[in-house]
Write an enzyme that holds these catalytic residues in place. Structure first.
Site, short mmCIF file in Angstrom:
data_model
loop_
_atom_site.label_atom_id
_atom_site.label_comp_id
_atom_site.label_asym_id
_atom_site.label_seq_id
_atom_site.Cartn_x
_atom_site.Cartn_y
_atom_site.Cartn_z
N GLY A 30 33.93 33.71 31.44
CA GLY A 30 33.62 32.96 30.23
C GLY A 30 34.78 32.13 29.74
N GLY A 35 37.30 23.22 34.75
CA GLY A 35 37.38 23.80 36.11
C GLY A 35 36.08 24.54 36.44
CG HIS A 36 35.10 28.14 34.31
ND1 HIS A 36 35.90 28.17 33.20
CD2 HIS A 36 35.42 29.24 35.03
CE1 HIS A 36 36.68 29.23 33.24
NE2 HIS A 36 36.41 29.90 34.34
CD GLN A 60 39.03 40.31 37.04
OE1 GLN A 60 37.88 40.47 37.43
NE2 GLN A 60 39.64 39.12 37.14
CD GLN A 152 39.23 35.46 41.84
OE1 GLN A 152 39.59 36.33 41.08
NE2 GLN A 152 38.60 34.38 41.43
CB VAL A 175 39.68 20.90 37.43
CG1 VAL A 175 39.54 19.80 36.38
CG2 VAL A 175 38.48 20.90 38.36
CB SER A 184 44.34 28.54 33.41
OG SER A 184 44.39 29.90 33.01
CB SER A 185 40.46 31.04 30.30
OG SER A 185 39.34 30.60 31.02
NE ARG A 186 45.33 35.83 31.70
CZ ARG A 186 44.63 36.35 32.71
NH1 ARG A 186 44.41 35.63 33.79
NH2 ARG A 186 44.15 37.59 32.64
O1 PAF Z 1 38.15 34.25 38.62
C1 PAF Z 1 37.61 34.92 37.73
O2 PAF Z 1 37.29 34.42 36.67
C2 PAF Z 1 37.35 36.41 37.96
O3 PAF Z 1 38.37 36.97 38.72
C3 PAF Z 1 35.97 36.71 38.57
C4 PAF Z 1 35.84 36.11 39.97
C5 PAF Z 1 34.89 36.15 37.68
C6 PAF Z 1 35.77 38.21 38.69
O4 PAF Z 1 35.81 38.84 37.46
#
Ligand code: PAF
Length: 279
Positions: A30, A35-36, A60, A152, A175, A184-186
């Site tokens: 979310g 990028g998303h 995670q 990842q 992106v 990045s969300s961060r």
């Molecule tokens: O890249 C992410 O946002 C997360 O690591 C993912 C792939 C949604 C898994 O929680």
């Protein structure tokens, strides 16, 4: 049509099993950014049905990390996904994904233990576990993921291959903001000054590529140049490494497959970036 919000695993499984064409899946935590959205757009172009999951996966994050403060804004995410005409948003809660008797973990040895895996030892175990669960639930033909998290993608590709999954990962380019910062969300954690300092990541990547374009093939030489550059720009280095794209093995000579990987703290925010070095 507005996206349908699905919160239960059984409902999600029934829906995706029902569709005849190609299912595209974009797993997210979310707080969506461009990028998303670029992943969703490609999924929409290539698939008949598009599912986006929004789930901040607690497994995670280590206890010292930012799970509690991780940015969340479901209403905004919903509006963005509605604009892109996503079919389903899978939005489960923790009890749905990890009921009290949950006791199974997926681990990819080796490549999960280098780069981000060294400073975040349990991170990839959480990622592989949740992504395999999501793949089993959504049963996508294609799963769209951004190359900012290149490790990842590499870990997940290996997991899907080793576990004989038919789902194919579609890696998508990073992106960036117009000034070069990878989205990045961060990035939301950065104040104005830190936002400027954070440019040292993309600038360091550029510097490394310039050195390679000028003929340098020795990672040590480039490491020295960009270590100085990042330190001068107030970045605290977690790692800067040169590894091969296919299996993340370390490299001593830069070739077409070599990527630079960086993780840098700007204040308390840890940012990552990566790029192929030789064009
Ligand atoms: O890249 C992410 O946002 C997360 O690591 C993912 C792939 C949604 C898994 O929680």
């Amino acid at each position: 049509m507005k996206p349908e919000i699905i919160t239960s695993i059984s409902a999600m499984k029934k829906l995706t099993g029902k569709h005849a064409g190609l299912t595209g899946f974009v797993p997210t935590m979310g707080f969506l950014q461009e990028g998303h959205l670029s992943l969703v757009r490609l999924a929409k172009k290539q698939c008949d049905v598009v599912v986006v999951s929004i789930y901040v996966n607690p497994t995670q994050f280590s206890p010292s990390e930012d799970l509690a403060s991780y940015p969340r804004d479901f209403e905004r995410d919903y509006a963005l996904l509605a604009e892109l005409e996503v079919d389903y948003i899978f939005f489960p809660d923790n009890n749905e994904m990890y009921p009290p008797d949950y006791n199974t973990w997926v681990e990819v040895k080796g490549i999960s233990e280098v780069l981000c895996g060294r400073s975040r030892p349990s991170h990839f175990r959480g990622v592989t576990t949740i992504v395999l669960k999501l793949v089993n639930i959504v049963q996508p033909d294609y799963m769209y993921m951004g190359e900012k998290d290149f490790q990842q993608i590499t870990v997940l590709k290996k997991m899907l291959k080793d576990l004989n999954s038919d789902t194919i990962i579609v890696p998508c380019p990073i992106v960036r903001e117009p000034d070069g910062l990878a989205l990045s969300s961060r990035n939301k954690y950065l104040d104005e000054k830190q936002r400027q300092d954070a440019l040292c990541l993309s600038k360091a990547v550029k510097l490394a590529r310039q050195s390679v374009a000028q003929g340098c093939r020795n990672p040590e030489v480039i490491l020295n140049i960009i270590t100085q550059f990042i330190t001068a720009a107030h970045g605290k280095i977690d790692y800067i490494e040169f590894r091969q794209s296919n299996d993340l093995s370390a490299t001593e000579i830069i070739d077409k497959e070599t990527r630079i990987f960086l993780a840098i703290y700007i204040g308390k925010t840890r940012l990552i970036d990566n790029a192929i070095l030789l064009q």
